[in-house]
Design an enzyme around this catalytic site. Structure first.
Site, short mmCIF file in Angstrom:
data_model
loop_
_atom_site.label_atom_id
_atom_site.label_comp_id
_atom_site.label_asym_id
_atom_site.label_seq_id
_atom_site.Cartn_x
_atom_site.Cartn_y
_atom_site.Cartn_z
N HIS A 108 4.81 -4.83 3.72
CA HIS A 108 3.67 -4.59 3.12
C HIS A 108 3.52 -2.47 2.73
O HIS A 108 2.73 -2.69 1.95
CB HIS A 108 1.88 -4.44 3.60
CG HIS A 108 1.47 -6.58 3.49
ND1 HIS A 108 0.52 -6.71 4.02
CD2 HIS A 108 2.27 -7.21 3.10
CE1 HIS A 108 0.68 -8.37 3.84
NE2 HIS A 108 1.95 -8.03 3.55
N ILE A 151 1.75 1.45 0.26
CA ILE A 151 1.02 0.08 1.71
C ILE A 151 -0.09 -0.57 0.67
O ILE A 151 -1.10 -0.25 -0.46
CB ILE A 151 -0.24 0.92 2.67
CG1 ILE A 151 0.14 2.04 3.10
CG2 ILE A 151 -0.40 -0.20 2.76
CD1 ILE A 151 -0.54 2.46 3.71
N CYS A 152 1.08 -1.12 0.91
CA CYS A 152 -0.51 -2.85 0.46
C CYS A 152 -1.22 -3.25 1.07
O CYS A 152 -1.09 -4.26 1.97
CB CYS A 152 0.95 -3.78 -0.19
SG CYS A 152 -0.08 -5.55 -1.30
N LEU A 153 -2.41 -2.94 1.44
CA LEU A 153 -4.23 -3.58 1.42
C LEU A 153 -4.72 -3.51 1.10
O LEU A 153 -5.47 -2.06 0.57
CB LEU A 153 -3.61 -2.37 3.01
CG LEU A 153 -4.28 -2.68 3.52
CD1 LEU A 153 -4.54 -3.76 5.20
CD2 LEU A 153 -4.88 -1.21 5.31
N TRP A 194 -2.64 -4.54 -6.84
CA TRP A 194 -1.51 -5.33 -6.42
C TRP A 194 -2.75 -6.50 -6.10
O TRP A 194 -3.46 -7.06 -6.55
CB TRP A 194 -1.69 -4.94 -4.34
CG TRP A 194 -1.73 -3.63 -4.19
CD1 TRP A 194 -2.22 -2.39 -4.58
CD2 TRP A 194 -0.15 -2.64 -4.36
NE1 TRP A 194 -2.01 -0.92 -4.16
CE2 TRP A 194 -0.16 -0.82 -4.30
CE3 TRP A 194 0.75 -3.00 -4.02
CZ2 TRP A 194 0.59 -1.29 -3.61
CZ3 TRP A 194 1.77 -2.56 -4.13
CH2 TRP A 194 1.17 -1.01 -3.14
#
Lengths: 488, 154
Positions: free
Chosen positions: B86, B93-95, B147
């Protein structure tokens, strides 16, 4: 200097006193109306240090009664003889109710007689006996009375505080709780029990009582099918009462910060605070509440709720946390509130299947009954006739065929100009081009959307739409879009 | 603290509590943050017993004056960007709590802990499958990327 002024004052004062012959001296007069059961209103000046017995002595002769035959009712309670005026939360031009004592009817709750001095506590007006802790949440289930230190325990003991939006002062003010008959709206009404929490006050028909105005009438008209209920309402405590119609909206989510809860956003402890109606009761200070509203308003993220109106939920994202009393948004400035109203109206029109007039400066909301009608005329607004689908001037045929709607205007001019120059100097055309280049309509709700950089994955920001779409394809966002042109 | 905006007051408080009682593996350089409250650098250490044990990373937090109603912009910076499904090699950051699921009830500390737990639960060190394409084309600001959150297990 001030001593001289004081001396003059006291001389003036003693001169004035000479005019009050047999009467008691009034040092700080309170002008009060007294409504009688006969329907007449007497205006009297009272001294805050007097007690209710004194009031009865003044009022009874005017009604042709003995003082013992009169009871004084205010804010849901019969006032005890030894209560002083200053203890009664009376303001200028407040209304007391004087009722002749009849043979006392049978009541669910035994009435304490006026002679019974021990019961004096219960004979103060309602607003004086209620406590802040009872109103710390809707149903009173959570008692925030934690007496950790002295300061908080003294706070807990405080008399109840209500906050209202006053339409006269046009501001957030302290409020006063008042009671009247739910049925005949008379203020000569005594409650059988005190409200214990906000639900008792806000939800109609929670607390029963006795309408002293005409108990038989109210009971008969209700056919004894239901008891006479109390109706609670609020008044602004910061301006002179303008009569019985002068009411204020309770902003019940604004509460005294009894347990010193820090603001969710800025972490400061302030008082009063805004308590969101979520299970956790998240708290923000009033400044951060305003900031939250403005941020959400500018992003058009308020929610058009079918029953509550244009509103917001808890900023922490709690479920089922919409603000039910939209007057809380009156905490915004006039300009911001006007914007809130405009957005709310527009959203309501769009939700109801209506359209907004696309003419610059108009924006009139138009509700169209016939779902197939494509030719919309802005009847109450600017008169513009436009196509419901593409929001351009009305046309016959497919929408895309009217690329140059402006070309046909301005025919028969008497100036001779260079056609090339004319083509360059078109203001409307230039902004039209700009809008065409920068914006695309959301494929679902058709809200013109500007893409100011970033990826091609668009999410409609209009509250309630939230459609995921692709800027390139102008349809649903798919895995393929992500794979081939996520970033153009 | 007088004269500070509400967002600065909140950040000042968060900074003080983070300096005073930092959670394990998290440390902040108060000097950098004090100089500009809207720009922090936070050091985090890979937790023991995970794939990142012994590694050190730097997180950059940028705040707008709408914080905490607006989410902070959080990226990995510096020499060592964690290799994680991620985390893109440019530090993005993919959060979900960094954009869609952000709430003003969250804080710098809770974001750090989420990122630590995201690293700790990783089973295989690898870059996201679309890393090369994303890094080549994306905007500098990860908040400009929408995202699609999937696969919460990693």
């Amino acid at each position: 200097m001030s001593s001289i002024i004081n001396a003059i004052k006291s001389i003036l004062h003693s001169m004035l006193q000479l005019f009050w012959f047999g009467k008691k001296t009034i040092t700080n007069s309170l002008s009060i109306y007294i409504k009688t059961s006969g329907g007449s209103t007497i205006s009297v000046d009272l001294d805050p240090t007097w007690d209710i017995k004194n009031v009865k002595e003044i009022v009874a002769p005017k009604l042709g009664l003995e003082p013992e035959e009169v009871k004084i009712i205010f804010a849901g309670k019969e006032l005890g003889d030894n209560i002083t005026i200053s203890e009664c939360d009376l303001g200028q031009k407040s209304i007391l109710h004087a009722v002749k004592i009849k043979s006392r009817p049978k009541l669910p709750q035994p009435r304490h007689s006026l002679i019974d001095e021990d019961e004096e506590q219960g004979s103060k007006p309602l607003c004086e006996t209620l406590r802040d802790t009872m109103f710390s949440n809707e149903d009173g289930s959570r008692n925030s009375a934690n007496a950790e230190d002295d300061s908080s325990s003294t706070k807990v003991d405080k008399k109840v505080h209500f906050y209202v939006f006053c339409p006269t002062c046009k501001a957030l003010k302290h409020g006063k709780l008042r009671v009247r008959c739910h049925f005949c709206k008379s203020g000569a009404f005594t409650v059988h029990s005190d409200p214990q929490n906000w639900n008792d006050v806000l939800i109609p028909k929670q607390i029963t009582g006795l309408c002293e105005n005409s108990p038989e009438l109210c009971a008969n008209l209700l056919d004894n099918l239901e008891p006479t209920f109390a109706e609670f309402y609020f008044k602004c405590s910061e301006h002179t009462s303008l009569g019985e119609q002068d009411q204020a909206v309770p902003l019940y989510l604004i509460r005294p910060n009894l347990s010193n809860v820090p603001c969710l956003a800025c972490a400061d402890v302030s008082d009063p605070v805004f308590v969101f109606p979520c299970p956790e009761g998240h708290v923000t200070c009033l400044d951060c509440f305003r900031q939250y509203c403005i941020t959400k308003l500018n992003e058009r993220q308020f929610w058009q709720h079918p029953e509550l109106g244009y509103t917001l939920a808890c900023p922490a994202g709690c479920v089922d946390s919409f603000i039910k009393e939209i007057h809380h948004f009156r905490l915004l400035t006039d300009n911001q509130y006007a914007q809130y109203q405009r957005f709310g109206t527009e959203e309501f029109v769009l939700r109801s299947g209506g359209v907004l007039c696309p003419q610059p400066g108009c924006g009139m909301g138009i509700l169209v009954d016939d779902p197939d009608c494509m030719k919309i005329t802005c009847i109450n607004g600017c008169g513009y006739v436009f196509c419901r689908n593409c929001l351009q001037g009305y046309h016959i045929g497919e929408c895309d065929s009217v690329e140059d709607g402006l070309k046909n205007s301005g025919s028969g001019g008497c100036y001779s100009v260079d056609p090339a120059r004319v083509a360059d100097a078109r203001w409307d055309e230039a902004s039209k081009v700009a809008i065409k280049v920068l914006t695309k309509p959301c494929p679902k709700c058709r809200t013109p959307t500007e893409r100011d950089g970033g990826c091609m994955h668009m999410i409609c920001t209009r509250a309630g739409c939230g459609f995921h779409w692709c800027w390139v394809c102008q349809t649903d966002w798919t895995r393929d879009c992500m794979g081939s042109h996520w970033f153009g | 603290m007088a004269g500070m905006s509400p967002s600065e007051r909140r950040l000042q408080k968060e900074l003080m509590s983070l300096v005073k009682e930092p959670p394990p593996g998290v440390s902040v350089d108060p000097d950098i943050a004090e100089r500009n409250l809207l720009h922090w650098i936070i050091d985090i250490r890979g937790a023991a017993g995970t794939l990142y044990e012994g590694e050190r990373f730097q997180l950059q937090f940028k705040f707008s004056n709408k914080y905490p109603f607006d989410s902070p912009e959080v990226t990995f910076v510096g020499q060592n960007i964690p290799v994680h499904p991620h985390v893109y090699s440019n530090g993005h950051i993919c959060l979900s709590i960094l954009t869609d699921d952000w709430s003003p009830a969250l804080s710098v500390q809770s974001v750090c802990l989420s990122i630590m737990s995201m690293l700790s639960s990783c089973k295989e060190k690898q870059r996201p499958p679309d890393n090369a394409f994303y890094v080549k084309t994306c905007n500098k600001n990860p908040k400009k990327t929408k995202w699609w959150y999937h696969d919460d297990s990693v």
